[in-house]
Design an enzyme around this catalytic site. Structure first.
Site, PDB file in Angstrom:
ATOM      1  CG  HIS A  17      -1.894  -1.007   1.403  1.00  0.00           C
ATOM      2  ND1 HIS A  17      -2.045  -1.764   2.538  1.00  0.00           N
ATOM      3  CD2 HIS A  17      -2.855  -1.432   0.543  1.00  0.00           C
ATOM      4  CE1 HIS A  17      -3.054  -2.607   2.383  1.00  0.00           C
ATOM      5  NE2 HIS A  17      -3.562  -2.430   1.182  1.00  0.00           N
ATOM      6  CE  LYS A  41     -13.536  -6.654   3.307  1.00  0.00           C
ATOM      7  NZ  LYS A  41     -12.265  -6.213   2.739  1.00  0.00           N
ATOM      8  NE  ARG A  90      -3.012  -7.415  -4.370  1.00  0.00           N
ATOM      9  CZ  ARG A  90      -3.785  -7.753  -3.346  1.00  0.00           C
ATOM     10  NH1 ARG A  90      -3.231  -7.940  -2.181  1.00  0.00           N
ATOM     11  NH2 ARG A  90      -5.075  -7.919  -3.489  1.00  0.00           N
ATOM     12  CB  SER A 128      -4.210  -6.529   4.810  1.00  0.00           C
ATOM     13  OG  SER A 128      -3.838  -5.284   4.295  1.00  0.00           O
TER      14      SER A 128
HETATM   15  O1  PNS Z   1      -8.929  -2.856   0.681  1.00  0.00           O
HETATM   16  P1  PNS Z   1     -10.225  -3.351   0.089  1.00  0.00           P
HETATM   17  O2  PNS Z   1     -11.099  -3.964   1.147  1.00  0.00           O
HETATM   18  O3  PNS Z   1      -9.996  -4.263  -1.080  1.00  0.00           O
HETATM   19  O4  PNS Z   1     -10.981  -2.042  -0.468  1.00  0.00           O
HETATM   20  C1  PNS Z   1     -12.234  -2.143  -1.108  1.00  0.00           C
HETATM   21  C2  PNS Z   1     -12.878  -0.765  -1.311  1.00  0.00           C
HETATM   22  C3  PNS Z   1     -12.936  -0.002  -0.005  1.00  0.00           C
HETATM   23  C4  PNS Z   1     -12.058   0.023  -2.300  1.00  0.00           C
HETATM   24  C5  PNS Z   1     -14.301  -1.016  -1.878  1.00  0.00           C
HETATM   25  O5  PNS Z   1     -14.934  -1.992  -1.104  1.00  0.00           O
HETATM   26  C6  PNS Z   1     -15.174   0.230  -1.923  1.00  0.00           C
HETATM   27  O6  PNS Z   1     -14.923   1.127  -2.694  1.00  0.00           O
HETATM   28  N1  PNS Z   1     -16.196   0.261  -1.052  1.00  0.00           N
HETATM   29  C7  PNS Z   1     -17.117   1.392  -0.951  1.00  0.00           C
HETATM   30  C8  PNS Z   1     -18.545   0.992  -1.308  1.00  0.00           C
HETATM   31  C9  PNS Z   1     -18.888   1.298  -2.750  1.00  0.00           C
HETATM   32  O7  PNS Z   1     -18.721   2.391  -3.213  1.00  0.00           O
HETATM   33  N2  PNS Z   1     -19.396   0.243  -3.467  1.00  0.00           N
HETATM   34  C10 PNS Z   1     -19.943   0.359  -4.801  1.00  0.00           C
HETATM   35  C11 PNS Z   1     -18.993   0.519  -5.936  1.00  0.00           C
HETATM   36  S1  PNS Z   1     -17.799  -0.750  -6.155  1.00  0.00           S
END
Ligand code: PNS
Length: 158
Positions: A17, A41, A90, A128
């Protein structure tokens, strides 16, 4: 002035990150690292701990800010007047989900772009979740997370 959002769970922040944050901070004027408050989560670290670890790890980067958000990323990005979202890629396995999220986000707000940054090859296997699993069994996570994060992880999993 180009402000971008780098969203994620950051449970906890890894060197992968940080590599993306550092590289983004060289290209864009302002980078907001946004930690998602995700009720579905069950994170190991609290929101406060995750934000604190990110702040500590990015304190040398003057154009980087750490914040948290809940709800839709596009609503948050609009509120922050960000022009784009940054995502790290990745392996090929990331692509499908990221592609889907980028298209959904584009549908929600056509004004905000998603930029993908390829991971540094030395972190291509890093996540993570894997770091937490290795730490749980007292494996070596040096070089994968900042030293303070390593200490916090072992303390948490004691
Ligand atoms: O580190 P992560 O858990 O892979 O991150 C995921 C994240 C936070 C980028 C994603 O879950 C997100 O954007 N969540 C916000 C909810 C949202 O906007 N969902 C709809 C469009 S994808």
């Amino acid at each position: 002035m180009i402000r971008v959002i780098y969203p994620g769970s950051f449970d906890p922040v890894t060197n992968g990150h940080l590599d993306i944050i550092e590289r983004s901070s060289k290209i864009f004027d302002e980078v907001i690292v946004a930690v998602l408050k995700n009720p579905s989560k069950d994170p190991l670290f609290t929101m406060e701990e995750r934000v604190e670890m990110l702040k500590e790890s990015t304190k040398g980067l003057k154009n980087v800010e750490v914040d948290c958000f809940s709800g839709l990323l596009m609503d948050y990005a609009k509120k922050k007047k960000a022009k784009a979202v940054i995502k790290g890629l990745r392996a090929v396995s990331d692509f499908e989900t990221e592609f889907q999220m980028a298209l959904m986000n584009k549908k929600l707000n056509n004004e905000i772009e998603t930029f993908f940054i390829m991971t540094n090859s030395k972190y291509s296997y890093l996540s993570s979740s894997l770091v937490k699993e290795v730490a749980k069994f007292k494996g070596c996570i040096k070089d994968l997370v900042p030293q303070k994060v390593e200490e916090k992880l072992f303390e948490k999993l004691k």
